[in-house]
Write an enzyme that holds these catalytic residues in place. Sequence first.
Site, mmCIF file in Angstrom:
data_model
loop_
_atom_site.group_PDB
_atom_site.id
_atom_site.type_symbol
_atom_site.label_atom_id
_atom_site.label_comp_id
_atom_site.label_asym_id
_atom_site.label_seq_id
_atom_site.Cartn_x
_atom_site.Cartn_y
_atom_site.Cartn_z
ATOM 1 N N ASP A 123 64.427 46.129 50.794
ATOM 2 C CA ASP A 123 63.419 46.888 49.798
ATOM 3 C C ASP A 123 63.096 45.855 48.586
ATOM 4 O O ASP A 123 63.061 46.255 47.400
ATOM 5 C CB ASP A 123 64.044 48.154 49.374
ATOM 6 C CG ASP A 123 63.066 48.779 48.388
ATOM 7 O OD1 ASP A 123 61.774 48.624 48.525
ATOM 8 O OD2 ASP A 123 63.506 49.663 47.576
ATOM 9 N N TYR A 124 62.954 44.626 48.566
ATOM 10 C CA TYR A 124 62.499 43.713 47.415
ATOM 11 C C TYR A 124 61.326 43.983 46.875
ATOM 12 O O TYR A 124 60.250 44.396 47.796
ATOM 13 C CB TYR A 124 62.801 42.365 48.197
ATOM 14 C CG TYR A 124 64.332 41.725 47.906
ATOM 15 C CD1 TYR A 124 64.796 41.463 46.682
ATOM 16 C CD2 TYR A 124 64.946 41.568 49.051
ATOM 17 C CE1 TYR A 124 66.183 40.784 46.816
ATOM 18 C CE2 TYR A 124 66.482 40.989 49.187
ATOM 19 C CZ TYR A 124 66.702 40.703 47.867
ATOM 20 O OH TYR A 124 68.076 40.209 48.073
ATOM 21 N N GLU A 125 61.050 44.127 45.642
ATOM 22 C CA GLU A 125 59.554 44.535 45.207
ATOM 23 C C GLU A 125 59.256 43.383 44.227
ATOM 24 O O GLU A 125 57.957 43.447 43.892
ATOM 25 C CB GLU A 125 59.890 45.876 44.571
ATOM 26 C CG GLU A 125 60.428 46.955 45.558
ATOM 27 C CD GLU A 125 60.309 48.450 45.005
ATOM 28 O OE1 GLU A 125 59.807 48.425 43.927
ATOM 29 O OE2 GLU A 125 60.978 49.213 45.769
ATOM 30 N N HIS A 126 60.130 42.510 43.853
ATOM 31 C CA HIS A 126 59.602 41.729 42.970
ATOM 32 C C HIS A 126 60.130 40.140 43.573
ATOM 33 O O HIS A 126 61.236 39.959 43.981
ATOM 34 C CB HIS A 126 60.349 41.385 41.516
ATOM 35 C CG HIS A 126 60.143 42.878 40.922
ATOM 36 N ND1 HIS A 126 58.726 43.305 40.456
ATOM 37 C CD2 HIS A 126 60.949 43.997 41.018
ATOM 38 C CE1 HIS A 126 59.094 44.717 39.862
ATOM 39 N NE2 HIS A 126 60.284 45.054 40.482
ATOM 40 N N GLN A 131 56.393 53.003 51.747
ATOM 41 C CA GLN A 131 56.558 54.003 50.453
ATOM 42 C C GLN A 131 55.231 54.604 50.267
ATOM 43 O O GLN A 131 54.316 54.363 49.191
ATOM 44 C CB GLN A 131 57.197 53.172 49.229
ATOM 45 C CG GLN A 131 58.574 52.275 49.525
ATOM 46 C CD GLN A 131 58.738 51.643 48.282
ATOM 47 O OE1 GLN A 131 58.688 52.141 46.972
ATOM 48 N NE2 GLN A 131 59.505 50.561 48.579
#
Length: 280
Positions: free
Chosen positions: A129-132, A191
């Site tokens: 769940d990396y988002e950056h 998501q």
Amino acid sequence: MGVKANLFADYIGALFKGVKFSDVPINPAVEFHFILAFAIDYTTESGSPVPTDGNFNIFWDTGNLSPEAVQAIKAQHTNVKVALSLGGDSVDSQPAEFKPSSVSSWVDNAVSSLSKIIEEYHLDGIDIDYEHFQANNDTFAECIGQLITRLKQSNAISFASIAPYDDQEVQSHYLALWNKYEHVIDYVNFQFYAYDSSTTISQFIGYYNTQASQYSGGKVLVSFSSATGAGGLLPENGFFEACRMLKQNGELKGIFVWCADWSKANGFKYEIESQDLLAS
């Protein structure tokens, strides 16, 4: 691993609201995954968060979600598996960035540090769940793809999921990973709650069809957030109606919730409804 179409997953532990595994209702007729949130390759020992090049530390509520608690819930419910999620949005209010120094160093560190956590906590899987990102698409794909491959080869984990959302940078990284390593990825925890809160049932079905085609051949789970003021198609606005439509067409692969910490306030009523729908 045989994958059923009645998978229910609940993220847990990120918000430190005192939620326990045993608080959450578990329907014996579904395959139930708890996803501990989060393990992050950062340290906060010096005060401010610093990335550690793949050396993961635990940032979930270990007081309530301990190794003993994992063992207890799995012993009590044979349909329960427990995973951990990597990354998340932030660490101590700073963006949790994916920032490897090189593919080989990050993968070696990640395999070593995560194998220890997985063994200590009796875990079954990992979620990404990396988002950056401070790395290009190919570097992300190789780091995560090699990590999952090695953890599966050593039998540390039996399943892996990824948790993208509809953002150009996010999708470019995850689709690069998917296109090269889909054979080691069991679920796409998309998501859908990152879409606008005005989402209608027909729009939601359209979003699902779009992501199912982008992650072609993957088991794309639908999702909602139980937070107040959340985005996406909410349970009270037709989420379950949309799920029933997908189920009638044989397209519902599973449901996940962000997150048990928020759901505790309403007695987990939507967790119950989700599992009832999947089990029916």
